[in-house]
Scaffold this motif. Structure first.
Motif, PDB file in Angstrom:
ATOM      1  N   ILE A 133       0.666  -1.181   0.083  1.00  0.00           N
ATOM      2  CA  ILE A 133      -0.060  -0.114   0.027  1.00  0.00           C
ATOM      3  C   ILE A 133       0.783   1.321   0.002  1.00  0.00           C
ATOM      4  O   ILE A 133       0.501   2.193  -0.681  1.00  0.00           O
ATOM      5  CB  ILE A 133      -0.828  -0.080   1.299  1.00  0.00           C
ATOM      6  N   SER A 134       1.996   1.327   0.838  1.00  0.00           N
ATOM      7  CA  SER A 134       3.025   2.228   0.848  1.00  0.00           C
ATOM      8  C   SER A 134       3.598   2.575  -0.728  1.00  0.00           C
ATOM      9  O   SER A 134       3.598   3.839  -0.950  1.00  0.00           O
ATOM     10  CB  SER A 134       4.003   2.191   1.722  1.00  0.00           C
ATOM     11  N   VAL A 135       3.894   1.689  -1.347  1.00  0.00           N
ATOM     12  CA  VAL A 135       4.639   1.636  -2.471  1.00  0.00           C
ATOM     13  C   VAL A 135       3.301   2.345  -3.668  1.00  0.00           C
ATOM     14  O   VAL A 135       3.713   3.135  -4.539  1.00  0.00           O
ATOM     15  CB  VAL A 135       4.975   0.505  -2.985  1.00  0.00           C
ATOM     16  N   THR A 136       2.092   1.749  -3.375  1.00  0.00           N
ATOM     17  CA  THR A 136       0.970   2.045  -4.409  1.00  0.00           C
ATOM     18  C   THR A 136       0.771   3.628  -4.032  1.00  0.00           C
ATOM     19  O   THR A 136       0.531   4.378  -5.068  1.00  0.00           O
ATOM     20  CB  THR A 136      -0.439   1.099  -4.020  1.00  0.00           C
ATOM     21  N   VAL A 137       0.518   4.166  -2.938  1.00  0.00           N
ATOM     22  CA  VAL A 137       0.313   5.393  -2.617  1.00  0.00           C
ATOM     23  C   VAL A 137       1.416   6.462  -3.039  1.00  0.00           C
ATOM     24  O   VAL A 137       1.161   7.554  -3.747  1.00  0.00           O
ATOM     25  CB  VAL A 137       0.060   5.733  -1.139  1.00  0.00           C
ATOM     26  N   CYS A 138       2.544   5.811  -2.897  1.00  0.00           N
ATOM     27  CA  CYS A 138       3.796   6.338  -3.497  1.00  0.00           C
ATOM     28  C   CYS A 138       3.824   6.834  -4.926  1.00  0.00           C
ATOM     29  O   CYS A 138       4.288   7.895  -5.460  1.00  0.00           O
ATOM     30  CB  CYS A 138       5.071   6.045  -2.893  1.00  0.00           C
ATOM     31  N   SER A 139       3.437   5.589  -5.572  1.00  0.00           N
ATOM     32  CA  SER A 139       3.182   5.803  -6.961  1.00  0.00           C
ATOM     33  C   SER A 139       2.127   6.855  -7.467  1.00  0.00           C
ATOM     34  O   SER A 139       2.623   7.439  -8.461  1.00  0.00           O
ATOM     35  CB  SER A 139       3.164   4.296  -7.656  1.00  0.00           C
ATOM     36  N   ILE A 140       1.057   6.698  -6.736  1.00  0.00           N
ATOM     37  CA  ILE A 140       0.260   7.752  -7.127  1.00  0.00           C
ATOM     38  C   ILE A 140       0.844   9.228  -6.895  1.00  0.00           C
ATOM     39  O   ILE A 140       0.391   9.761  -7.957  1.00  0.00           O
ATOM     40  CB  ILE A 140      -1.269   7.566  -6.289  1.00  0.00           C
ATOM     41  N   VAL A 141       1.414   9.397  -5.857  1.00  0.00           N
ATOM     42  CA  VAL A 141       2.013  10.748  -5.684  1.00  0.00           C
ATOM     43  C   VAL A 141       2.999  11.128  -6.720  1.00  0.00           C
ATOM     44  O   VAL A 141       2.937  12.320  -7.274  1.00  0.00           O
ATOM     45  CB  VAL A 141       2.546  10.780  -4.268  1.00  0.00           C
ATOM     46  N   LEU A 142       3.813  10.165  -7.095  1.00  0.00           N
ATOM     47  CA  LEU A 142       4.770  10.408  -8.156  1.00  0.00           C
ATOM     48  C   LEU A 142       4.178  10.777  -9.579  1.00  0.00           C
ATOM     49  O   LEU A 142       4.486  11.615 -10.205  1.00  0.00           O
ATOM     50  CB  LEU A 142       5.608   9.278  -8.366  1.00  0.00           C
ATOM     51  N   MET A 143       2.867   9.882  -9.850  1.00  0.00           N
ATOM     52  CA  MET A 143       2.076  10.088 -10.964  1.00  0.00           C
ATOM     53  C   MET A 143       1.781  11.635 -11.175  1.00  0.00           C
ATOM     54  O   MET A 143       1.720  12.202 -12.168  1.00  0.00           O
ATOM     55  CB  MET A 143       1.198   9.247 -11.210  1.00  0.00           C
ATOM     56  N   LEU A 144       1.306  11.966 -10.031  1.00  0.00           N
ATOM     57  CA  LEU A 144       0.584  13.332 -10.040  1.00  0.00           C
ATOM     58  C   LEU A 144       1.808  14.537  -9.933  1.00  0.00           C
ATOM     59  O   LEU A 144       1.408  15.468 -10.615  1.00  0.00           O
ATOM     60  CB  LEU A 144      -0.194  13.475  -8.704  1.00  0.00           C
ATOM     61  N   VAL A 145       2.917  14.210  -9.490  1.00  0.00           N
ATOM     62  CA  VAL A 145       3.883  15.278  -9.493  1.00  0.00           C
ATOM     63  C   VAL A 145       4.434  15.612 -10.963  1.00  0.00           C
ATOM     64  O   VAL A 145       4.882  16.448 -11.453  1.00  0.00           O
ATOM     65  CB  VAL A 145       4.877  14.816  -8.391  1.00  0.00           C
ATOM     66  N   PHE A 146       4.671  14.348 -11.655  1.00  0.00           N
ATOM     67  CA  PHE A 146       5.344  14.127 -12.882  1.00  0.00           C
ATOM     68  C   PHE A 146       4.308  14.926 -13.882  1.00  0.00           C
ATOM     69  O   PHE A 146       4.607  15.519 -14.925  1.00  0.00           O
ATOM     70  CB  PHE A 146       5.507  12.814 -13.362  1.00  0.00           C
ATOM     71  N   SER A 147       2.902  14.697 -13.698  1.00  0.00           N
ATOM     72  CA  SER A 147       2.107  14.988 -14.428  1.00  0.00           C
ATOM     73  C   SER A 147       1.426  16.488 -14.399  1.00  0.00           C
ATOM     74  O   SER A 147       1.502  17.497 -15.583  1.00  0.00           O
ATOM     75  CB  SER A 147       0.647  14.327 -14.361  1.00  0.00           C
ATOM     76  N   TYR A 148       1.656  17.050 -13.184  1.00  0.00           N
ATOM     77  CA  TYR A 148       1.494  18.425 -12.765  1.00  0.00           C
ATOM     78  C   TYR A 148       2.599  19.160 -12.270  1.00  0.00           C
ATOM     79  O   TYR A 148       2.211  20.107 -11.450  1.00  0.00           O
ATOM     80  CB  TYR A 148       0.119  18.596 -11.988  1.00  0.00           C
ATOM     81  N   LYS A 149       3.759  19.021 -12.500  1.00  0.00           N
ATOM     82  CA  LYS A 149       4.996  19.424 -11.854  1.00  0.00           C
ATOM     83  C   LYS A 149       5.017  21.105 -11.955  1.00  0.00           C
ATOM     84  O   LYS A 149       5.212  21.639 -10.848  1.00  0.00           O
ATOM     85  CB  LYS A 149       6.190  18.960 -12.390  1.00  0.00           C
ATOM     86  N   GLN A 150       4.727  21.642 -13.028  1.00  0.00           N
ATOM     87  CA  GLN A 150       4.891  22.926 -13.222  1.00  0.00           C
ATOM     88  C   GLN A 150       3.831  23.648 -12.295  1.00  0.00           C
ATOM     89  O   GLN A 150       4.189  24.753 -11.720  1.00  0.00           O
ATOM     90  CB  GLN A 150       4.860  23.612 -14.646  1.00  0.00           C
ATOM     91  N   TRP A 151       2.765  23.296 -12.347  1.00  0.00           N
ATOM     92  CA  TRP A 151       1.544  23.754 -11.516  1.00  0.00           C
ATOM     93  C   TRP A 151       1.875  23.532 -10.106  1.00  0.00           C
ATOM     94  O   TRP A 151       1.641  24.568  -9.232  1.00  0.00           O
ATOM     95  CB  TRP A 151       0.296  23.015 -12.059  1.00  0.00           C
ATOM     96  N   ILE A 152       2.398  22.632  -9.673  1.00  0.00           N
ATOM     97  CA  ILE A 152       2.574  22.115  -8.218  1.00  0.00           C
ATOM     98  C   ILE A 152       3.704  23.099  -7.725  1.00  0.00           C
ATOM     99  O   ILE A 152       3.647  23.788  -6.733  1.00  0.00           O
ATOM    100  CB  ILE A 152       3.051  20.837  -8.005  1.00  0.00           C
ATOM    101  N   GLU A 153       4.691  23.759  -8.419  1.00  0.00           N
ATOM    102  CA  GLU A 153       5.892  24.404  -8.253  1.00  0.00           C
ATOM    103  C   GLU A 153       5.518  25.649  -8.008  1.00  0.00           C
ATOM    104  O   GLU A 153       6.013  26.692  -7.236  1.00  0.00           O
ATOM    105  CB  GLU A 153       6.770  24.246  -9.383  1.00  0.00           C
ATOM    106  N   GLN A 154       4.363  26.420  -8.480  1.00  0.00           N
ATOM    107  CA  GLN A 154       3.715  27.656  -8.268  1.00  0.00           C
ATOM    108  C   GLN A 154       2.725  27.784  -7.052  1.00  0.00           C
ATOM    109  O   GLN A 154       2.578  28.914  -6.666  1.00  0.00           O
ATOM    110  CB  GLN A 154       2.919  27.970  -9.432  1.00  0.00           C
ATOM    111  N   ILE A 155       2.598  26.710  -6.533  1.00  0.00           N
ATOM    112  CA  ILE A 155       1.659  26.702  -5.173  1.00  0.00           C
ATOM    113  C   ILE A 155       2.624  27.112  -3.938  1.00  0.00           C
ATOM    114  O   ILE A 155       3.474  26.305  -3.836  1.00  0.00           O
ATOM    115  CB  ILE A 155       0.728  25.586  -5.032  1.00  0.00           C
ATOM    116  N   TRP A 156       2.055  27.684  -3.000  1.00  0.00           N
ATOM    117  CA  TRP A 156       2.694  28.079  -1.866  1.00  0.00           C
ATOM    118  C   TRP A 156       4.449  28.310  -2.010  1.00  0.00           C
ATOM    119  O   TRP A 156       5.243  27.696  -1.045  1.00  0.00           O
ATOM    120  CB  TRP A 156       2.886  26.904  -0.834  1.00  0.00           C
TER     121      TRP A 156
END
Length: 545
Positions: free
Chosen positions: A74-97
């Motif tokens: 489950i830890s690897v699964t959740v971590c993979s989901i987070v990584l997919m989101l970061v790779f897909s929306y990296k530029q948008w995430i870098e602008q927050i906070w």
């Protein structure tokens, strides 16, 4: 057990390879996040190894296996989901906070990956150090066969699993690679859960294990402290009992760690386990350090991949030789023979340091202060910018690892291409001797590893099997940390020869500890100590061993 073990090892190998690549890609092709991740993983197992082993000892076998399996996947699964989101929306995430959300994502990824590694450590201790002993009916011959087979599976997955996920990441993308790992872990979780449950049902001995309830343990511990305490200490005991629950729990955790290390120290196979741990302080293996050094010596990526395949074959040969030597000469003698074989092969690595083509420069050992003082005496002016540099010559002055753009991640190591012209040494005798020693030493290395593993399985009582193996994992990680500190302290190719010599010294010290254990064993062993059947309820006494 073999199928569930293969699935677990395959998933671990894929994840360990992929997470390093993902962290490099996330941080702008910089090694900082990867280094932080390695430090966190090693430090957590070093600090929590005894607690993990104690948890394995105090709980039913099926609960430990299922909980570890669930947490890991489950830890690897959740971590993979987070990584997919970061790779897909990296530029948008870098602008927050103001970019702090990116830091939060990095932290979440490293923490989840570390939790997965801790759960994997618990699962390995439970299955490969406890379940297998019970499944074989405490028969030493069958135990040696299962250990060797599990190690062969590990060797094969170590080659194929990173290659498989690397091809997916290369042909598709990092997002698809994360999705591939996610899907694998979900399927593997279900299959492994079913298979381990079936094994637990068909082997009744697995359900027989002393259980200690936490409350009863605390009451018993309190009674023991009261019996052993002096009259003047009653006030102190009352103060301890009046502490908040969280502080009492922390105190109990610290006490558990202390008792775990004490239990490890008083084991009759303590020296053998320490000897195995010392073998982790080495640069003589197929990791990014050795392959990076080979790159600086003009070795191509295709040749490195071929050498890795050959080393895997020699590792498999070591597992085969282990079973034959154990059957012919006994377990302890097998360790002695394996140690001698390992050390004799590593002499080639020492010879490579002084062979033609070696970049080692002994003048690097001279302190910089002495160089500056001698320059001042001769009237030479040393500029401020040159006081902290070494007088490297020509193509030798290059980093141990090249720029990320020239690295192709296709296996569990990095393979280098586009080697600049003129970077090769004048002679390839040194690098040939180095890899010849590393590859042939795998035979003795894996045979010795299996020997110590089975010694730990046979000679540790059932109630302490988990905590002692947990401390053994901590020792392995501690010595592995020392090897990385060595490389950080001496990172240039001209330093590598010195690292080779230090590595051989650590390995020699480890085998010397095993020789001391073997000598003590032969002095105290009895004529009937070579029986094939171990007593399941009463392990052999020290005199019998």
């Amino acid at each position: 057990i073999y199928v569930s073990g293969a699935l677990s090892m395959w998933g671990d190998r894929m994840w360990h390879f992929a997470i390093s690549v993902f962290l490099i890609e996330l941080y702008g092709r910089n090694l900082l996040l990867t280094a932080v991740f390695g430090l966190v993983v090693a430090g957590s197992v070093l600090l929590l190894g005894a607690l993990i082993g104690d948890w394995v000892d105090r709980n039913p076998r099926n609960k430990v296996a299922h909980a570890s399996l669930f947490i890991q996947n489950i830890s690897v699964t959740v971590c993979s989901i987070v990584l997919m989101l970061v790779f897909s929306y990296k530029q948008w995430i870098e602008q927050i906070w103001n970019g702090w959300l990116t830091v939060v994502c990095y932290t979440v990824v490293i923490v989840l990956a570390d939790v997965a590694n801790l759960a994997s450590t618990a699962l390995t201790i439970a299955i490969q150090r406890d379940w297998i002993v019970v499944i074989t009916g405490y028969n030493r011959g069958h135990l040696a066969g299962m250990n060797a087979t599990m190690r062969r599976i590990d060797q094969v997955t170590n080659i194929l699993a990173p290659l498989a996920v690397g091809q997916v990441m290369t042909l598709a993308s990092n997002v698809v690679g994360c999705g591939f790992i996610l899907g694998w872990n979900l399927v593997s979780l279900i299959v492994e859960f079913i298979f381990l449950s079936r094994v637990y049902r068909i082997v009744p001995a697995l359900s027989i294990k002393p259980q200690v309830d936490d409350v009863e343990e605390e009451v018993t511990l309190g009674r023991q402290e009261k019996r052993e305490s002096l009259p003047g200490e009653d006030i102190h005991l009352k103060q301890v009992s009046s502490l908040p629950l969280c502080l009492r729990r922390i105190r109990w955790l610290l006490s558990t760690c202390k008792e775990g290390w004490k239990a490890y120290y008083r084991q009759p196979v303590f020296l053998a386990g320490m000897g195995l741990a010392f073998l982790y302080t080495t640069v003589l293996g197929f990791d990014c350090i050795t392959t990076g050094y080979a790159y600086t010596q003009g070795i191509s990526g295709s040749l490195l991949s071929l050498l890795m395949g050959v080393s895997a074959i020699t590792g498999l040969m070591g597992t085969v030789i282990f079973t034959k030597l154990r059957k012919a000469y006994g377990l302890v003698n097998t360790g002695v023979i394996s140690s001698c074989l390992h050390l004799s092969c590593l002499t080639l690595c020492v010879c490579s340091v002084f062979a033609p083509g070696s970049p080692m420069d002994l003048s690097l050992l001279v302190p910089i202060a002495e160089v500056n003082s001698s320059a001042a005496e001769t009237g030479g002016l040393v500029s401020q910018g040159k006081r902290h540099t070494y007088p490297f010559l020509g193509s030798n002055n290059q980093p141990l690892l090249p720029d990320r753009s020239s690295i192709h991640w296709t296996n569990s190591t990095v393979l280098f291409e586009n080697i600049p012209s003129g970077t090769g040494p004048e002679s390839y005798v040194s690098i040939i001797l180095l890899f010849l020693g590393v590859i042939t030493a795998r035979i003795g290395l894996w045979s010795f590893d299996l020997t110590v593993t089975q010694l730990l399985q046979e000679n540790i009582c059932e109630s302490e099997r988990g905590v002692v193996n947990g401390v053994q994992s901590s020792m392995n990680y501690l010595m592995d940390l020392l090897h990385f500190i060595m490389v950080i302290s001496a990172p240039e190719p001209q330093h590598f020869g010195l690292l080779v010599i230090i590595s051989v010294l650590f390995i020699t010290a480890g085998h010397t500890m095993y020789f001391m254990y073997a000598r003590k064993f032969f002095l105290t062993s009895s004529p009937n100590s070579g029986e094939e059947k171990m007593d399941a309820t009463h392990p052999p006494s020290t005199s019998q061993r």
